[in-house]
Design a protein around this motif. Structure first.
Motif, mmCIF file in Angstrom:
data_model
loop_
_atom_site.group_PDB
_atom_site.id
_atom_site.type_symbol
_atom_site.label_atom_id
_atom_site.label_comp_id
_atom_site.label_asym_id
_atom_site.label_seq_id
_atom_site.Cartn_x
_atom_site.Cartn_y
_atom_site.Cartn_z
ATOM 1 N N MET A 1 -21.352 -6.285 -16.631
ATOM 2 C CA MET A 1 -22.222 -7.373 -16.265
ATOM 3 C C MET A 1 -21.892 -7.808 -14.832
ATOM 4 N N LYS A 2 -22.898 -7.957 -13.998
ATOM 5 C CA LYS A 2 -22.722 -8.381 -12.610
ATOM 6 C C LYS A 2 -22.385 -9.866 -12.548
ATOM 7 N N LYS A 3 -21.443 -10.200 -11.655
ATOM 8 C CA LYS A 3 -20.998 -11.592 -11.490
ATOM 9 C C LYS A 3 -21.605 -12.193 -10.228
ATOM 10 N N ILE A 4 -22.114 -13.421 -10.380
ATOM 11 C CA ILE A 4 -22.686 -14.149 -9.254
ATOM 12 C C ILE A 4 -21.958 -15.476 -9.116
ATOM 13 N N THR B 1 -13.849 -12.198 -7.886
ATOM 14 C CA THR B 1 -14.520 -11.353 -6.899
ATOM 15 C C THR B 1 -15.920 -11.073 -7.425
ATOM 16 N N PRO B 2 -16.877 -11.906 -7.012
ATOM 17 C CA PRO B 2 -18.240 -11.733 -7.514
ATOM 18 C C PRO B 2 -18.929 -10.540 -6.853
ATOM 19 N N ASP B 3 -20.021 -10.119 -7.467
ATOM 20 C CA ASP B 3 -20.822 -9.037 -6.903
ATOM 21 C C ASP B 3 -21.826 -9.573 -5.881
ATOM 22 N N PHE B 4 -22.105 -10.880 -5.972
ATOM 23 C CA PHE B 4 -23.104 -11.508 -5.101
ATOM 24 C C PHE B 4 -22.798 -12.995 -5.026
ATOM 25 N N ALA C 1 -10.934 -8.283 1.063
ATOM 26 C CA ALA C 1 -11.349 -8.094 -0.335
ATOM 27 C C ALA C 1 -12.713 -8.714 -0.617
ATOM 28 N N LEU C 2 -13.155 -9.626 0.228
ATOM 29 C CA LEU C 2 -14.426 -10.334 0.005
ATOM 30 C C LEU C 2 -15.495 -9.976 1.037
ATOM 31 N N ALA C 3 -15.102 -9.413 2.148
ATOM 32 C CA ALA C 3 -15.976 -9.255 3.310
ATOM 33 C C ALA C 3 -17.275 -8.501 3.054
ATOM 34 N N LYS C 4 -17.259 -7.580 2.128
ATOM 35 C CA LYS C 4 -18.461 -6.766 1.891
ATOM 36 C C LYS C 4 -19.372 -7.313 0.788
ATOM 37 N N ILE C 5 -19.026 -8.466 0.213
ATOM 38 C CA ILE C 5 -19.865 -9.069 -0.822
ATOM 39 C C ILE C 5 -21.152 -9.582 -0.180
ATOM 40 N N PRO C 6 -22.315 -9.198 -0.714
ATOM 41 C CA PRO C 6 -23.565 -9.736 -0.188
ATOM 42 C C PRO C 6 -23.655 -11.241 -0.444
ATOM 43 N N VAL C 7 -24.164 -11.966 0.561
ATOM 44 C CA VAL C 7 -24.289 -13.418 0.456
ATOM 45 C C VAL C 7 -25.714 -13.815 0.828
ATOM 46 N N ALA C 8 -26.363 -14.578 -0.044
ATOM 47 C CA ALA C 8 -27.675 -15.174 0.267
ATOM 48 C C ALA C 8 -27.405 -16.626 0.633
ATOM 49 N N VAL C 9 -27.829 -17.011 1.843
ATOM 50 C CA VAL C 9 -27.615 -18.371 2.313
ATOM 51 C C VAL C 9 -28.895 -19.155 2.116
ATOM 52 N N LEU C 10 -28.756 -20.299 1.427
ATOM 53 C CA LEU C 10 -29.915 -21.158 1.151
ATOM 54 C C LEU C 10 -29.688 -22.546 1.722
ATOM 55 N N THR C 11 -30.781 -23.201 2.036
ATOM 56 C CA THR C 11 -30.696 -24.599 2.410
ATOM 57 C C THR C 11 -32.036 -25.249 2.142
ATOM 58 N N ASN C 12 -32.010 -26.547 1.913
ATOM 59 C CA ASN C 12 -33.271 -27.266 1.745
ATOM 60 C C ASN C 12 -33.500 -28.203 2.924
ATOM 61 N N ALA C 13 -32.803 -27.947 4.028
ATOM 62 C CA ALA C 13 -32.968 -28.757 5.232
ATOM 63 C C ALA C 13 -34.324 -28.477 5.862
ATOM 64 N N PHE C 14 -34.973 -29.520 6.299
ATOM 65 C CA PHE C 14 -36.251 -29.383 6.983
ATOM 66 C C PHE C 14 -35.992 -29.289 8.476
ATOM 67 N N MET C 15 -36.500 -28.241 9.089
ATOM 68 C CA MET C 15 -36.266 -28.061 10.525
ATOM 69 C C MET C 15 -37.523 -28.404 11.289
#
Length: 86
Positions: free
Chosen positions: A1-4, A45-48, A72-86
């Protein structure tokens, strides 16, 4: 099972994403701020990673710098989210 790993200081957003991803068959871990995320990453160590940018204590940008600085973490894909209005 993939970990997030979900990292967000908004408890409602965190729970909504957690439920939806768990329904999709993922093992979901959560952190309510940047400091908690770094603590989790010492044993997990999550997968995402889904990372909010604007958080108290430690920003998402600082957490991302931490992740990319650790081999050990550098290659983990990261999705960056924000709800800030620009």
């Amino acid at each position: 099972m993939k970990k997030i790993l979900l990292v967000d200081d908004d408890a409602l957003v965190l729970e909504l994403y957690r439920k939806k991803l768990a329904q999709g068959g993922f093992e979901v871990h959560t952190a309510g701020d940047g400091v908690a995320a770094i603590k989790k990453l010492s044993t997990l160590t999550p997968d995402f990673i889904v990372l909010d940018l604007m958080m108290p204590k430690l920003s998402g940008a600082d957490v991302l710098k931490f992740i990319r600085a650790k081999p050990a973490l550098a290659k983990i894909p990261v999705a960056v989210l924000t709800n800030a209005f620009m």
